[in-house]
Scaffold this active site. Structure first.
Site, PDB file in Angstrom:
ATOM      1  N   ASN A 119       0.823  -1.210   0.000  1.00 14.66           N
ATOM      2  CA  ASN A 119       0.000   0.000   0.000  1.00 14.66           C
ATOM      3  C   ASN A 119       0.855   1.257   0.000  1.00 14.66           C
ATOM      4  O   ASN A 119       1.950   1.272   0.562  1.00 14.66           O
ATOM      5  CB  ASN A 119      -0.955  -0.009   1.195  1.00 14.66           C
ATOM      6  CG  ASN A 119      -1.966  -1.127   1.075  1.00 14.66           C
ATOM      7  OD1 ASN A 119      -2.139  -1.661  -0.019  1.00 14.66           O
ATOM      8  ND2 ASN A 119      -2.604  -1.494   2.157  1.00 14.66           N
ATOM      9  N   HIS A 136       6.033  -0.405  -2.379  1.00 12.46           N
ATOM     10  CA  HIS A 136       5.635   0.377  -3.557  1.00 12.46           C
ATOM     11  C   HIS A 136       5.671   1.877  -3.301  1.00 12.46           C
ATOM     12  O   HIS A 136       5.042   2.636  -4.031  1.00 12.46           O
ATOM     13  CB  HIS A 136       4.228  -0.054  -4.017  1.00 12.46           C
ATOM     14  CG  HIS A 136       4.192  -1.455  -4.556  1.00 12.46           C
ATOM     15  ND1 HIS A 136       3.023  -2.141  -4.809  1.00 12.46           N
ATOM     16  CD2 HIS A 136       5.194  -2.312  -4.896  1.00 12.46           C
ATOM     17  CE1 HIS A 136       3.314  -3.351  -5.285  1.00 12.46           C
ATOM     18  NE2 HIS A 136       4.613  -3.478  -5.334  1.00 12.46           N
ATOM     19  N   GLY A 207      -5.542  -9.004   2.337  1.00 18.57           N
ATOM     20  CA  GLY A 207      -6.095  -8.058   1.364  1.00 18.57           C
ATOM     21  C   GLY A 207      -5.253  -7.852   0.129  1.00 18.57           C
ATOM     22  O   GLY A 207      -5.172  -6.741  -0.379  1.00 18.57           O
TER      23      GLY A 207
HETATM   24  P1  NAD Z   1      -5.573  -5.703  -5.586  1.00 19.35           P
HETATM   25  O1  NAD Z   1      -6.472  -4.550  -5.893  1.00 19.35           O
HETATM   26  O2  NAD Z   1      -4.982  -6.461  -6.705  1.00 19.35           O
HETATM   27  O3  NAD Z   1      -6.356  -6.767  -4.684  1.00 19.35           O
HETATM   28  C1  NAD Z   1      -7.065  -6.396  -3.528  1.00 19.35           C
HETATM   29  C2  NAD Z   1      -7.483  -7.644  -2.785  1.00 19.35           C
HETATM   30  O4  NAD Z   1      -8.092  -7.218  -1.579  1.00 19.35           O
HETATM   31  C3  NAD Z   1      -8.495  -8.522  -3.533  1.00 19.35           C
HETATM   32  O5  NAD Z   1      -8.057  -9.862  -3.518  1.00 19.35           O
HETATM   33  C4  NAD Z   1      -9.783  -8.345  -2.712  1.00 19.35           C
HETATM   34  O6  NAD Z   1     -10.580  -9.521  -2.689  1.00 19.35           O
HETATM   35  C5  NAD Z   1      -9.217  -8.052  -1.331  1.00 19.35           C
HETATM   36  N1  NAD Z   1     -10.117  -7.303  -0.464  1.00 19.35           N
HETATM   37  C6  NAD Z   1     -11.064  -6.404  -0.800  1.00 19.35           C
HETATM   38  N2  NAD Z   1     -11.652  -5.917   0.314  1.00 19.35           N
HETATM   39  C7  NAD Z   1     -11.043  -6.516   1.361  1.00 19.35           C
HETATM   40  C8  NAD Z   1     -11.192  -6.418   2.774  1.00 19.35           C
HETATM   41  N3  NAD Z   1     -12.105  -5.608   3.332  1.00 19.35           N
HETATM   42  N4  NAD Z   1     -10.396  -7.169   3.555  1.00 19.35           N
HETATM   43  C9  NAD Z   1      -9.459  -8.014   3.013  1.00 19.35           C
HETATM   44  N5  NAD Z   1      -9.286  -8.148   1.687  1.00 19.35           N
HETATM   45  C10 NAD Z   1     -10.072  -7.407   0.876  1.00 19.35           C
HETATM   46  O7  NAD Z   1      -4.464  -5.118  -4.611  1.00 19.35           O
HETATM   47  P2  NAD Z   1      -2.964  -5.507  -4.360  1.00 19.35           P
HETATM   48  O8  NAD Z   1      -2.847  -6.990  -4.252  1.00 19.35           O
HETATM   49  O9  NAD Z   1      -2.535  -4.661  -3.233  1.00 19.35           O
HETATM   50  O10 NAD Z   1      -2.134  -5.059  -5.664  1.00 19.35           O
HETATM   51  C11 NAD Z   1      -2.444  -4.001  -6.502  1.00 19.35           C
HETATM   52  C12 NAD Z   1      -1.567  -2.764  -6.440  1.00 19.35           C
HETATM   53  O11 NAD Z   1      -2.424  -1.709  -6.084  1.00 19.35           O
HETATM   54  C13 NAD Z   1      -0.468  -2.696  -5.441  1.00 19.35           C
HETATM   55  O12 NAD Z   1       0.686  -2.437  -6.155  1.00 19.35           O
HETATM   56  C14 NAD Z   1      -0.766  -1.456  -4.567  1.00 19.35           C
HETATM   57  O13 NAD Z   1       0.409  -0.659  -4.445  1.00 19.35           O
HETATM   58  C15 NAD Z   1      -1.765  -0.689  -5.368  1.00 19.35           C
HETATM   59  N6  NAD Z   1      -2.832   0.037  -4.634  1.00 19.35           N
HETATM   60  C16 NAD Z   1      -2.642   0.501  -3.370  1.00 19.35           C
HETATM   61  C17 NAD Z   1      -3.688   1.147  -2.715  1.00 19.35           C
HETATM   62  C18 NAD Z   1      -3.457   1.667  -1.317  1.00 19.35           C
HETATM   63  O14 NAD Z   1      -2.346   2.059  -0.985  1.00 19.35           O
HETATM   64  N7  NAD Z   1      -4.481   1.681  -0.465  1.00 19.35           N
HETATM   65  C19 NAD Z   1      -4.933   1.286  -3.316  1.00 19.35           C
HETATM   66  C20 NAD Z   1      -5.090   0.813  -4.612  1.00 19.35           C
HETATM   67  C21 NAD Z   1      -4.029   0.170  -5.265  1.00 19.35           C
END
Ligand code: NAD
Length: 267
Positions: A119, A136, A207
């Site tokens: 994140n 990241h 997550g």
């Molecule tokens: P992803 O979007 O690929 O997957 C998210 C996962 O979280 C899914 O498998 C989903 O089922 C699960 N999920 C959804 N709600 C949930 C909950 N309440 N509790 C537990 N799990 C839950 O995300 P990723 O695997 O982190 O990879 C994608 C990229 O997105 C990363 O490189 C990250 O840096 C970036 N990203 C980061 C943020 C952030 O910093 N908050 C937000 C969006 C994307």
């Protein structure tokens, strides 16, 4: 699985098991080295959308994969900067949830707890977790697109251009200090993360869709090194078939449940 962990998991085998959370709680002892690998689902209950969630409002016609790249920034830096401004507003307004706070408490109940996060929102640090490796980067920081030197908030707040010009290089622009698709991870953070998963007793992936490499390889490294592997996610992922324990629940509920079971366990 290491013998000590296996023994810990088997202790109380005669007791009535009430689920995966109890199994996991039994494996998290005062001597345990625990690694949490968190992904964007960890922040979903704080109101920060995951990449797989649809973009909203003005941004709904763009795919994140087409904005979070060096090519997109070279093509249209203003659009990419404005997308990050929109996302930064969401992150600043968000608050850590009960799951983040449970991880802070867990730190005091195991020998070592390291959070390796994908994140870029800084919520683990804001909630008070001490040992967080950012794989990241962090979207609340900015760097020069040419020299990659940090750019201060003070500089950004007085800038008129979008994106602001860099103070470090004449051709440079401010860009978010994050790893875009196609870019390498910060070597030091990834190296440390590999060291942590190679030396942990328990690794919990929370997550994450376990699709974005190389972060997705870390849980399997932990497993191959003998750790117990657990997953917290409301839906199965490519990792689910390989885990020892699967808590099919949102992060907030699963982590608070894990903590309350550990709190109730005899010292
Ligand atoms: P992803 O979007 O690929 O997957 C998210 C996962 O979280 C899914 O498998 C989903 O089922 C699960 N999920 C959804 N709600 C949930 C909950 N309440 N509790 C537990 N799990 C839950 O995300 P990723 O695997 O982190 O990879 C994608 C990229 O997105 C990363 O490189 C990250 O840096 C970036 N990203 C980061 C943020 C952030 O910093 N908050 C937000 C969006 C994307």
């Amino acid at each position: 699985m290491p013998v000590a962990v296996e023994k810990a998991c088997q202790e109380g085998a005669g007791q009535v098991m009430s689920g995966a959370a109890e199994t996991l709680a039994r494996c998290c002892k005062p001597s345990t080295r625990l690694v949490i690998l968190s992904g964007s689902g960890m922040s979903a209950e704080s109101g920060i959308p995951t990449f797989r969630d649809a973009q909203t409002g003005l941004w709904s016609r763009f795919r994140p994969e087409d904005l979070a790249t060096p090519e997109a920034f070279a093509r249209d830096p203003e659009r990419v900067w404005r997308w990050y401004e929109h996302r930064r507003d969401g992150v600043r307004a968000a608050r850590p949830h009960a799951g983040h706070r449970a991880l802070v408490d867990l730190e005091t109940r195991v020998a070592r707890l390291t959070i390796v996060t994908q994140n870029v929102d800084g919520l683990h640090q804001r909630s008070g977790s001490q040992r967080v490796l950012e794989l990241h980067g962090n979207m609340l920081r900015s760097i020069c697109s040419v020299s990659r030197k940090p750019i201060s908030e003070t500089w950004l707040s007085t800038a008129e251009d979008v994106p602001p010009r860099s103070p470090h290089a004449s051709e440079g622009l401010a860009r978010p200090d994050v790893v875009w698709f196609g870019e390498s991870l910060p070597e030091h953070a990834f190296h440390e993360a590999v060291g942590e998963v190679n030396n942990c007793d328990v690794c919990i992936a929370v997550g994450t869709s376990a699709l974005v490499q190389p972060a997705a390889s870390l849980p399997m490294i932990a497993r191959e090194a003998g750790a117990l592997l657990a997953e917290i996610n409301p839906v199965p992922t490519p990792l689910s078939d390989h885990v020892d324990v699967f808590l099919r629940e949102p992060a907030g509920r699963a982590l608070t449940q894990l903590l309350s079971i550990m709190q109730a366990m005899p010292g």
